[in-house]
Design an enzyme around this catalytic site. Structure first.
Site, PDB file in Angstrom:
ATOM      1  CG  LEU A   1      44.699 -25.702 -37.343  1.00  0.00           C
ATOM      2  CD1 LEU A   1      44.715 -25.723 -35.823  1.00  0.00           C
ATOM      3  CD2 LEU A   1      45.854 -24.860 -37.862  1.00  0.00           C
ATOM      4  CB  ALA A   2      43.912 -32.051 -39.490  1.00  0.00           C
TER       5      ALA A   2
ATOM      6  CG  HIS B   1      35.365 -24.782 -23.527  1.00  0.00           C
ATOM      7  ND1 HIS B   1      35.416 -23.698 -22.697  1.00  0.00           N
ATOM      8  CD2 HIS B   1      36.600 -24.905 -24.075  1.00  0.00           C
ATOM      9  CE1 HIS B   1      36.638 -23.191 -22.753  1.00  0.00           C
ATOM     10  NE2 HIS B   1      37.370 -23.902 -23.561  1.00  0.00           N
TER      11      HIS B   1
ATOM     12  NE  ARG C   1      39.450 -26.671 -22.612  1.00  0.00           N
ATOM     13  CZ  ARG C   1      39.751 -26.431 -23.870  1.00  0.00           C
ATOM     14  NH1 ARG C   1      39.301 -27.231 -24.805  1.00  0.00           N
ATOM     15  NH2 ARG C   1      40.499 -25.401 -24.187  1.00  0.00           N
TER      16      ARG C   1
END
Lengths: 257, 640
Positions: free
Chosen positions: B43-44, B266, B330
């Site tokens: 994405l970046a 997570h 989380r």
């Protein structure tokens, strides 16, 4: 569990390639097919032998990297990606044939890894909305019904793995291209370039050497994302209408006046 | 070394606009004369490369995958946050900012986080314009849902495939620019070193993974968007090939690596089953919107879930944290699960699992409503485990996931090596000690679309290019180093596969630098990691040749860097004498077992310098950046 593997070995693109027999013993039924190959490779290394090259990355069925033809079926028997295929799905003691995805536009890189960059070039031909980064309209100003959104989504979840091509007797890439066209051509954002996108992507598909669809339906049957063959019907309809329109290529942009 | 974050003066609401107003531009006619290297196409990376190209710069985009579309951002499931307040609950930029700072346990930099919140709404607009099919309400408007650590619905989603759809959006923007001629994509290429000329980054050395060719690439600016390092644990939710090499090579050349010990475990992953398992699969956190987390109250209760009556079920999140319940952040949810399993209440074959139960939600909302929301997640779970979550509860357990640490960057996202930028998960700046769900996509895209393109342009405008090419001696030296390491790896010819050594080290990291760390466990781990390094260079075997596709050579090279990183992670965890976010030190807890921060001494980002000449014991030197909390007073987090 124990298996006899007949694995395709091919050092370079130009080589003819051949099957090589390997026996793997003591495999956990819950191991995935790729983990079984990891085990084989670790054992080969310990023996000083050559490991088998194959592609995989996310191993959760979403990146589309893994691509094995198992017993003649792209991604194996279950209509899921290779990485989501588990050894419990095979009979203990059986012989399993492992080959790369076979299609002319997907040349072998080594052993089981193939080059699928033809798909990238199809997208480059028009698989996008030509927006650049910057202020954009408020999204709620162009409402999209949940039905349309669902339909776009059903097509846009294609992971580009290429199983459709490998399964097709014609080596057609129409499920892939049709999925992308369906996704963009039914959304409001996709309208301005609808015809041009369709023409360019279909032409690029031909350019890359993919075959044409003759309704075998194998593509949709092996697709791990369950992309419906409807998208091919959509591709035909869109293309028929697109070629009747006068092409209006983008005028080249001026860099500075 | 003084770490100057170069944060613009003035009120926090105005910092970014002030910076934008003052930044220097490169004239449109001159932009094509400048080249930017962007490493990584997640994405970046993809969003940054596409945006720079659209501005007119020449971009070289690198990824080790066979296509940019395969970057691991594609696996993000649940959603992306944005302060748009479509749910009309009073959400705002400030509220998103506060939630993110608080969620990160006050270990992130205020100015960066505020900017992130400020840009968040633009990302949704941008993605929709590209054709990303976000979920819609019946009237055709965008739908939102809530996520952990937050009391408003600000998460936008596309079924359980939000990362995939956003990545395909950024990838298609990238391919649009390839077609326009501004971007060249180098797929199946791995960056193996960054090249410094007069102390500034001017290029990279990359290996063509198909031919084995070592290539030199020169540029005006280098941007690293190479993702996180959770695979240091061997078993993690990251893709098999996610690695730290690009960031670590930069560290070896002098970039500082910040907060390596901040890793996120997570809470909702499918538990481990076998010894040869290669990765852990994440189930979206959004499942906690409707799934209730519980374990049997009695240790060793091996009845089927359905046979355990209501009063014998321990809904530990709802009981311990009544305000947030199953939607606590989380780090809190993960540790709570670990504690109940440590107490012998865990379920499943290994006792390392807790139930995530949809029974009540299905009763209240109906089977169809739940199916609409989570269909693909439920199918994925069933495919992997063979159990049907509509009938029996899911079993979940925490797993290493996102890494908040990364290359230290200033406000402009520049590392301590001038001209070298780091964006997305590869930098450390926005999440502090813990990342809130649906914030990773937001940060990667904010950096890539809206921050780095401006700061990179400013850099090019203010930094005259000395006009070097790849014949410069700095390229000779860097290439020689790269070839030296490859030859060394090929020469060992031991008996162990790199993967086997990695598995050993991962177990050490998970046990001793995982959800619970202590002085003792970390000290032991450091010794053991040094032993692993030694045995690696004696026992590893890389088969095949250097001039072909050679996955074991790739793996071995990445493992060399993971071993170094593992050591500095433990050093960092050992030095940080407090508990915060994902970093829980056994020596520092409150009476009721919550994390105990030490703001007096550790309201800092610790950036580590690497010195190869210092020998094994002093190779890493810490430098602290003092974090100032001017907008939000330091407070103990409470989700009760």
């Amino acid at each position: 569990m124990n298996f006899q593997l007949e694995i395709w070995r091919q050092d370079v693109r130009e080589d003819p390639g051949h099957f090589e027999t390997h026996h793997v013993e003591g495999i956990d039924p819950d191991a995935s097919f790729l983990e079984m190959l990891d085990v084989l490779n670790e054992r080969l290394i310990a023996k000083g032998a050559r490991t088998v090259a194959f592609d995989s990355d996310c191993r959760e069925g979403i990146c589309g990297t893994c691509a094995l033809t198992i017993n003649g079926m792209p991604h194996g028997p279950n209509q899921v990606t290779t990485c989501q295929t588990y050894m419990r799905d095979f009979e203990d003691g059986s012989t399993i044939y492992v080959e790369p995805f076979r299609a002319n536009p997907f040349p072998v890189v080594r052993d089981l890894a193939v080059d699928r960059s033809a798909f990238d070039r199809i997208i480059q031909a028009g698989g996008y909305v030509s927006v650049t980064t910057g202020p954009q309209p408020e999204p709620n100003a162009a409402p999209v019904t949940p039905e349309t959104q669902q339909r776009a989504m059903d097509a846009s979840i294609c992971i580009g793995c290429g199983a459709c091509v490998a399964a097709c007797p014609n080596g057609a890439a129409m499920l892939f291209t049709g999925a992308k066209l369906t996704h963009l051509n039914i959304l409001p954002q996709g309208q301005p370039e609808r015809a041009e996108r369709t023409r360019n992507m279909v032409h690029q598909m031909d350019e890359e050497g993919f075959g044409g669809c003759t309704n075998y339906g194998e593509c949709s049957r092996v697709c791990p994302q369950d992309i419906s063959i409807d998208v091919i019907g959509m591709l035909y309809r869109e293309y028929r209408s697109a070629v009747r329109q006068k092409p209006n290529p983008h005028a080249p942009k001026m860099v500075a006046q | 070394m003084i770490l100057d974050a170069r944060i613009p003066a003035g009120p926090i609401e105005d910092k970014w606009t002030t910076w934008l107003d003052a930044h220097k531009l490169v004239g449109p006619r001159n932009r094509p004369k400048h080249t930017v290297i962007v490493v990584g196409t997640g994405l970046a990376g993809a969003s940054c490369a596409a945006t720079l190209s659209a501005q007119g710069f020449k971009v070289k985009s690198f990824c080790f995958q066979d296509s940019p579309r395969r970057a691991h951002s594609i696996a993000a499931q649940g959603g992306i946050n944005a302060a748009k307040d479509y749910a009309h609950e009073g959400d705002s930029i400030r509220r998103l900012f506060v939630d993110t700072i608080k969620g990160g346990d006050f270990r992130s930099r205020e100015a960066n986080v505020y900017r992130l919140a400020e840009l968040s709404a633009n990302i949704i607009d941008q993605a929709v314009a590209q054709g990303v099919p976000f979920a819609r309400e019946y009237g055709g408007q965008l739908a939102t849902r809530s996520f952990g650590g937050v009391l408003v619905q600000r998460t936008f989603y596309a079924r359980g495939q939000t990362g995939q759809q956003l990545l395909l959006g950024a990838y298609s923007a990238l391919q649009h620019q390839v077609n326009a001629g501004g971007v060249t994509v180098y797929n199946r290429h791995e960056m193996l070193d960054v090249v410094l000329v007069d102390g500034e980054a001017r290029g990279i050395i990359a290996r063509n993974l198909v031919t084995g060719e070592i290539e030199r690439h020169v540029a005006d600016v280098v941007v690293l968007a190479s993702g996180g390092y959770s695979n240091v644990f061997y078993l993690s939710t990251n893709a098999m090939n996610s690695n730290v090499t690009a960031a670590w090579k930069a560290t070896r050349r002098g970039a500082l690596f910040a907060n390596p010990c901040f890793t996120q475990i997570h809470p909702t992953c499918i538990p481990q089953s076998g010894e040869y398992q290669s990765k852990l699969t994440l189930m979206s956190e959004s499942l906690r919107n409707d799934g209730r987390v519980w374990v049997p109250r009695k240790p060793g209760d091996d009845r089927l879930a359905a046979d355990i009556p209501e009063e014998e079920r321990y809904y530990f999140l709802e009981e311990r944290y009544p305000a947030f319940g199953n939607l606590v952040p989380r780090d809190i949810a993960s540790r709570a699960a670990k504690i109940v399993c440590d107490d012998g209440l865990g379920v499943g074959g290994t006792g390392r699992g807790v139930y995530l139960d949809f029974r009540d939600a299905i009763e209240e909302q109906g089977h169809d409503a739940i199916q609409r929301k989570y269909q693909n997640l439920f199918e994925m779970y069933q495919r992997i485990t063979g159990d049907d979550p509509y009938v029996t509860p899911m079993m979940i357990y925490p797993a290493p996931h996102y890494t908040m640490g990364g290359l230290w960057v200033d406000y402009e996202l520049q590392t301590t090596i001038p001209n070298l930028f780091a964006i997305g998960e590869a930098n450390f700046s926005d999440h502090g000690a813990n990342r809130l769900g649906a914030s990773a996509l937001m940060q990667a895209l904010a950096d890539g679309y809206f921050v780095a393109p401006h700061t990179v342009m400013h850099k090019i405008a203010t930094n005259p290019n000395p006009g070097i090419d790849t014949t410069h001696e700095a390229f000779d030296a860097a290439e020689a180093d790269v070839r030296g390491q490859i030859d060394r790896l090929m020469a060992v010819q031991g008996t162990k596969a790199p993967q086997a050594i990695h598995r050993e080290m991962g177990q050490i990291m998970l046990d001793k630098c995982g959800m619970l760390r202590t002085r003792e466990s970390l000290t032991e781990a450091i010794d053991q990691i040094r032993d692993i390094r030694k045995s690696f260079w004696e026992d590893v075997r890389v088969d095949g040749k250097t001039d072909e596709l050679n996955p074991s050579l790739e793996y071995a090279g990445r493992l060399v860097d993971f071993i170094d990183l593992a050591e500095v992670m433990c050093e960092d965890a050992l030095r940080r004498e407090e508990s915060c976010g994902g970093h829980f030190r056994g020596e520092h807890e409150t009476e009721d077992g919550e994390a105990l921060r030490d703001d007096e001494n550790f309201a800092v980002a610790t950036a580590w310098a690497f010195d190869e000449r210092a020998g094994d014991d002093g190779r890493f030197t810490p430098h602290d950046e003092q974090l100032a909390f001017e907008e939000i007073a330091l407070a103990t987090r409470s989700y009760k």
